[in-house]
Design a protein around this motif. Structure first.
Motif, PDB file in Angstrom:
ATOM      1  N   MET A  21       0.825  -1.218   0.000  1.00 45.07           N
ATOM      2  CA  MET A  21       0.000   0.000   0.000  1.00 45.07           C
ATOM      3  C   MET A  21       0.856   1.264   0.000  1.00 45.07           C
ATOM      4  SD  MET A  21      -2.855   1.569  -0.015  1.00 45.07           S
ATOM      5  CE  MET A  21      -4.128   0.359   0.281  1.00 45.07           C
ATOM      6  N   LEU A  22       1.973   1.262   0.778  1.00 38.82           N
ATOM      7  CA  LEU A  22       2.843   2.435   0.822  1.00 38.82           C
ATOM      8  C   LEU A  22       3.465   2.723  -0.540  1.00 38.82           C
ATOM      9  CD1 LEU A  22       4.637   1.975   4.269  1.00 38.82           C
ATOM     10  CD2 LEU A  22       2.747   3.510   3.697  1.00 38.82           C
ATOM     11  N   ASN A  23       3.878   1.665  -1.250  1.00 34.52           N
ATOM     12  CA  ASN A  23       4.428   1.867  -2.596  1.00 34.52           C
ATOM     13  C   ASN A  23       3.376   2.422  -3.537  1.00 34.52           C
ATOM     14  OD1 ASN A  23       6.964   0.932  -1.891  1.00 34.52           O
ATOM     15  ND2 ASN A  23       6.475  -1.202  -2.387  1.00 34.52           N
ATOM     16  N   PHE A  24       2.150   1.938  -3.400  1.00 35.15           N
ATOM     17  CA  PHE A  24       1.049   2.427  -4.229  1.00 35.15           C
ATOM     18  C   PHE A  24       0.817   3.916  -3.992  1.00 35.15           C
ATOM     19  CE2 PHE A  24      -3.506   3.363  -4.596  1.00 35.15           C
ATOM     20  CZ  PHE A  24      -3.736   3.020  -5.912  1.00 35.15           C
ATOM     21  N   ILE A  25       0.783   4.320  -2.701  1.00 30.16           N
ATOM     22  CA  ILE A  25       0.569   5.734  -2.363  1.00 30.16           C
ATOM     23  C   ILE A  25       1.735   6.581  -2.857  1.00 30.16           C
ATOM     24  CG2 ILE A  25       0.324   7.363  -0.457  1.00 30.16           C
ATOM     25  CD1 ILE A  25      -1.108   5.196   1.114  1.00 30.16           C
ATOM     26  N   ALA A  26       2.973   6.066  -2.716  1.00 30.45           N
ATOM     27  CA  ALA A  26       4.149   6.816  -3.170  1.00 30.45           C
ATOM     28  C   ALA A  26       4.104   7.046  -4.680  1.00 30.45           C
ATOM     29  CB  ALA A  26       5.418   6.076  -2.774  1.00 30.45           C
ATOM     30  N   ARG A  27       3.705   6.013  -5.436  1.00 34.30           N
ATOM     31  CA  ARG A  27       3.615   6.181  -6.897  1.00 34.30           C
ATOM     32  C   ARG A  27       2.562   7.216  -7.259  1.00 34.30           C
ATOM     33  NH1 ARG A  27       3.485   0.502  -6.928  1.00 34.30           N
ATOM     34  NH2 ARG A  27       1.320   0.557  -7.697  1.00 34.30           N
ATOM     35  N   ARG A  28       1.435   7.174  -6.583  1.00 39.36           N
ATOM     36  CA  ARG A  28       0.380   8.150  -6.875  1.00 39.36           C
ATOM     37  C   ARG A  28       0.820   9.560  -6.514  1.00 39.36           C
ATOM     38  NH1 ARG A  28      -1.065   4.562  -9.515  1.00 39.36           N
ATOM     39  NH2 ARG A  28      -3.135   3.610  -9.681  1.00 39.36           N
ATOM     40  N   CYS A  29       1.532   9.725  -5.406  1.00 36.62           N
ATOM     41  CA  CYS A  29       2.010  11.053  -5.015  1.00 36.62           C
ATOM     42  C   CYS A  29       3.042  11.588  -6.008  1.00 36.62           C
ATOM     43  CB  CYS A  29       2.604  11.008  -3.614  1.00 36.62           C
ATOM     44  SG  CYS A  29       1.396  10.746  -2.296  1.00 36.62           S
ATOM     45  N   ALA A  30       3.938  10.721  -6.475  1.00 32.46           N
ATOM     46  CA  ALA A  30       4.939  11.140  -7.463  1.00 32.46           C
ATOM     47  C   ALA A  30       4.267  11.562  -8.761  1.00 32.46           C
ATOM     48  CB  ALA A  30       5.931  10.007  -7.715  1.00 32.46           C
ATOM     49  N   ILE A  52      -5.810  11.600  -5.604  1.00 30.03           N
ATOM     50  CA  ILE A  52      -4.936  10.634  -4.939  1.00 30.03           C
ATOM     51  C   ILE A  52      -5.685   9.936  -3.813  1.00 30.03           C
ATOM     52  CG2 ILE A  52      -2.881  10.396  -3.491  1.00 30.03           C
ATOM     53  CD1 ILE A  52      -1.596  12.619  -5.124  1.00 30.03           C
ATOM     54  N   LEU A  53      -6.431  10.716  -3.017  1.00 32.23           N
ATOM     55  CA  LEU A  53      -7.222  10.124  -1.935  1.00 32.23           C
ATOM     56  C   LEU A  53      -8.284   9.180  -2.484  1.00 32.23           C
ATOM     57  CD1 LEU A  53      -7.682  13.239   0.389  1.00 32.23           C
ATOM     58  CD2 LEU A  53      -6.100  11.330   0.672  1.00 32.23           C
ATOM     59  N   THR A  54      -8.842   9.513  -3.643  1.00 35.26           N
ATOM     60  CA  THR A  54      -9.826   8.627  -4.271  1.00 35.26           C
ATOM     61  C   THR A  54      -9.180   7.314  -4.692  1.00 35.26           C
ATOM     62  OG1 THR A  54     -11.049  10.549  -5.099  1.00 35.26           O
ATOM     63  CG2 THR A  54     -11.505   8.431  -6.133  1.00 35.26           C
ATOM     64  N   ASP A  55      -7.980   7.398  -5.269  1.00 33.32           N
ATOM     65  CA  ASP A  55      -7.262   6.176  -5.657  1.00 33.32           C
ATOM     66  C   ASP A  55      -6.964   5.300  -4.442  1.00 33.32           C
ATOM     67  OD1 ASP A  55      -7.293   6.899  -8.296  1.00 33.32           O
ATOM     68  OD2 ASP A  55      -5.287   7.772  -8.289  1.00 33.32           O
ATOM     69  N   VAL A  56      -6.567   5.950  -3.337  1.00 36.77           N
ATOM     70  CA  VAL A  56      -6.275   5.191  -2.117  1.00 36.77           C
ATOM     71  C   VAL A  56      -7.544   4.534  -1.578  1.00 36.77           C
ATOM     72  CG1 VAL A  56      -5.474   5.382   0.270  1.00 36.77           C
ATOM     73  CG2 VAL A  56      -4.289   6.625  -1.541  1.00 36.77           C
ATOM     74  N   ALA A  57      -8.656   5.278  -1.584  1.00 30.60           N
ATOM     75  CA  ALA A  57      -9.918   4.701  -1.122  1.00 30.60           C
ATOM     76  C   ALA A  57     -10.337   3.531  -2.007  1.00 30.60           C
ATOM     77  CB  ALA A  57     -11.001   5.781  -1.112  1.00 30.60           C
ATOM     78  N   TYR A  58     -10.139   3.686  -3.295  1.00 31.04           N
ATOM     79  CA  TYR A  58     -10.461   2.609  -4.230  1.00 31.04           C
ATOM     80  C   TYR A  58      -9.605   1.382  -3.955  1.00 31.04           C
ATOM     81  CZ  TYR A  58     -12.234   0.826  -8.710  1.00 31.04           C
ATOM     82  OH  TYR A  58     -12.879   0.094  -9.677  1.00 31.04           O
ATOM     83  N   ALA A  59      -8.327   1.613  -3.640  1.00 32.56           N
ATOM     84  CA  ALA A  59      -7.428   0.498  -3.357  1.00 32.56           C
ATOM     85  C   ALA A  59      -7.811  -0.225  -2.067  1.00 32.56           C
ATOM     86  CB  ALA A  59      -5.989   0.999  -3.254  1.00 32.56           C
ATOM     87  N   PHE A  60      -8.322   0.524  -1.090  1.00 37.87           N
ATOM     88  CA  PHE A  60      -8.780  -0.115   0.140  1.00 37.87           C
ATOM     89  C   PHE A  60     -10.017  -0.973  -0.116  1.00 37.87           C
ATOM     90  CE2 PHE A  60      -6.257   2.931   2.713  1.00 37.87           C
ATOM     91  CZ  PHE A  60      -5.716   2.015   3.610  1.00 37.87           C
ATOM     92  N   VAL A  61     -10.919  -0.476  -0.983  1.00 35.95           N
ATOM     93  CA  VAL A  61     -12.135  -1.234  -1.288  1.00 35.95           C
ATOM     94  C   VAL A  61     -11.802  -2.460  -2.116  1.00 35.95           C
ATOM     95  CG1 VAL A  61     -14.381  -1.149  -2.457  1.00 35.95           C
ATOM     96  CG2 VAL A  61     -13.592   0.811  -1.116  1.00 35.95           C
ATOM     97  N   ASP A  62     -10.888  -2.299  -3.084  1.00 36.94           N
ATOM     98  CA  ASP A  62     -10.505  -3.404  -3.960  1.00 36.94           C
ATOM     99  C   ASP A  62      -8.984  -3.513  -3.960  1.00 36.94           C
ATOM    100  OD1 ASP A  62     -10.209  -5.340  -5.841  1.00 36.94           O
ATOM    101  OD2 ASP A  62     -11.235  -4.287  -7.469  1.00 36.94           O
ATOM    102  N   PRO A  63      -8.378  -4.359  -3.092  1.00 43.25           N
ATOM    103  CA  PRO A  63      -6.912  -4.450  -2.978  1.00 43.25           C
ATOM    104  C   PRO A  63      -6.220  -4.844  -4.284  1.00 43.25           C
ATOM    105  CG  PRO A  63      -8.003  -5.553  -1.135  1.00 43.25           C
ATOM    106  CD  PRO A  63      -9.081  -5.220  -2.129  1.00 43.25           C
ATOM    107  N   ARG A  64      -6.941  -5.384  -5.246  1.00 49.05           N
ATOM    108  CA  ARG A  64      -6.316  -5.757  -6.509  1.00 49.05           C
ATOM    109  C   ARG A  64      -5.769  -4.543  -7.255  1.00 49.05           C
ATOM    110  NH1 ARG A  64     -11.239  -8.738  -9.233  1.00 49.05           N
ATOM    111  NH2 ARG A  64     -12.169  -6.851  -8.348  1.00 49.05           N
ATOM    112  N   ILE A  65      -6.326  -3.339  -6.960  1.00 49.08           N
ATOM    113  CA  ILE A  65      -5.908  -2.118  -7.645  1.00 49.08           C
ATOM    114  C   ILE A  65      -4.453  -1.788  -7.321  1.00 49.08           C
ATOM    115  CG2 ILE A  65      -6.399   0.335  -7.912  1.00 49.08           C
ATOM    116  CD1 ILE A  65      -8.488  -1.506  -9.075  1.00 49.08           C
ATOM    117  N   GLN A  66      -3.967  -2.197  -6.138  1.00 49.98           N
ATOM    118  CA  GLN A  66      -2.629  -1.824  -5.704  1.00 49.98           C
ATOM    119  C   GLN A  66      -1.536  -2.386  -6.615  1.00 49.98           C
ATOM    120  OE1 GLN A  66      -1.984  -2.602  -1.525  1.00 49.98           O
ATOM    121  NE2 GLN A  66      -4.144  -2.357  -1.072  1.00 49.98           N
ATOM    122  N   VAL A  67      -1.818  -3.469  -7.288  1.00 52.49           N
ATOM    123  CA  VAL A  67      -0.795  -4.079  -8.138  1.00 52.49           C
ATOM    124  C   VAL A  67      -0.720  -3.417  -9.494  1.00 52.49           C
ATOM    125  CG1 VAL A  67      -1.048  -6.281  -6.969  1.00 52.49           C
ATOM    126  CG2 VAL A  67      -2.388  -5.836  -9.035  1.00 52.49           C
TER     127      VAL A  67
END
Length: 319
Positions: free
Chosen positions: A1-10, A303-318
């Protein structure tokens, strides 16, 4: 999840830099010389005075150097001074307008989300019945209605003819601050701002829920004797919300455009009204600062929407 958030922030940071480049170039391509905004027509200036002013403002430098100097200053929070408000820093001027805009957009989006999801669920459950047809027609009207037309019609009917709501401002002039007074001024522009977004959310929610209702696990839940209400709410709605969450995040940018029109029509003291006035007076530092702050807010919400989406569907993180 941290890598996912870092990529979205970058990615968001790169988008913000690209936005600043685009706005800087567009302002420089606008008709006229930027130095004209700094000149008082009633005070004649010699050629040497103009050159001195141009040198002091850095306008004699090549455009890439001008942009780099502005970017380095902006990175430290220095957006310069407003041209029309002598001696007023741009950043505090912009920051004090964020609150009213956030209040208006937040109220409008909350109304849109509640109304859109609720009507979308009801429309899907009552598919092809007359309530579904009526709401579908109304949703198409809401989606196709431009923000400026909705604002003007709403102002005319509800404020001028029916006198149900104040015609402008954030609170009554001369009256002490009151939450009830602010709410009275907020209701009409927030409802008008929510119309198009609620209609769009309703259409997405209806289509997504209809697709989910045909899945095997929904039929299995019904076969087990689960009440239809819980089948819809617990089993179907959660999965149907996934594309709607993405839609809600993507409508933030559209809501900014609608808020600009609404703030101008209703004289709401927010970022939109500040930006419109700055464009009208060619206040370049305020235009750059306000646009960058608005862009940063939109990117942050996405970015917050992407993170919320990833929490709802963990498959998005990959991805």
């Amino acid at each position: 999840m941290l890598n996912f958030i870092a990529r979205r922030c970058a990615t968001g940071l790169l988008m913000l830099v690209a936005l600043s480049v685009l706005i800087f170039i567009l302002l420089r391509l606008a008709p006229g010389d930027p130095i004209d905004a700094y000149i008082n027509p009633s005070v004649p200036m010699s050629t040497s005075d103009l050159e001195t002013l141009r040198d002091r403002l850095g306008l004699d430098q090549p455009l890439p150097l001008q942009y780099l100097a502005w970017l380095l200053a902006a990175a430290t929070g220095d957006f310069g001074y407003s041209i029309q408000r002598s001696g007023v820093l741009v950043l505090p001027l912009v920051m004090e307008r964020i609150g009213p805009t956030a209040l208006l957009m937040g109220a409008g989006l909350v109304i849109a989300i509640i109304v859109g999801i609720a009507t979308g669920i009801y429309s899907a459950v009552r598919r092809n019945a007359w309530p579904d047809i009526a709401m579908s027609v109304l949703s198409f009207v809401g989606i196709s209605s431009p923000a400026f037309l909705t604002a003007l019609l709403g102002l005319y009917f509800f404020s001028v003819l029916l006198r149900w709501a104040p015609s402008g401002g954030m609170q009554t002039a001369g009256a002490p601050f009151s939450a009830a007074d602010v709410l009275a001024h907020l209701i009409l522009p927030a409802c008008l701002l929510s119309i198009g977004h609620a209609a769009l959310i309703m259409r997405y929610m209806r289509a997504s829920l209809l697709e989910v209702l045909n899945q095997d696990y929904v039929r299995t839940a019904r076969a087990k004797g689960v009440r239809e209400f819980w089948v819809i709410i617990k089993h179907a709605t959660r999965n149907a919300l996934l594309p709607v969450i993405t839609l809600i995040g993507s409508t933030i940018g559209i809501a900014v455009g609608g808020a600009i029109f609404l703030e101008s029509v209703f004289n709401w003291p927010g970022m939109g009204l500040l930006l419109v006035n700055a464009v009208g007076t060619r206040d370049y530092p305020v235009i750059m600062g306000a646009t960058l702050v608005i862009g940063a807010c939109v990117i942050l919400v996405n970015i917050l929407t992407d993170v919320a989406y990833a929490f709802v569907d963990p498959r998005i993180q990959v991805s």
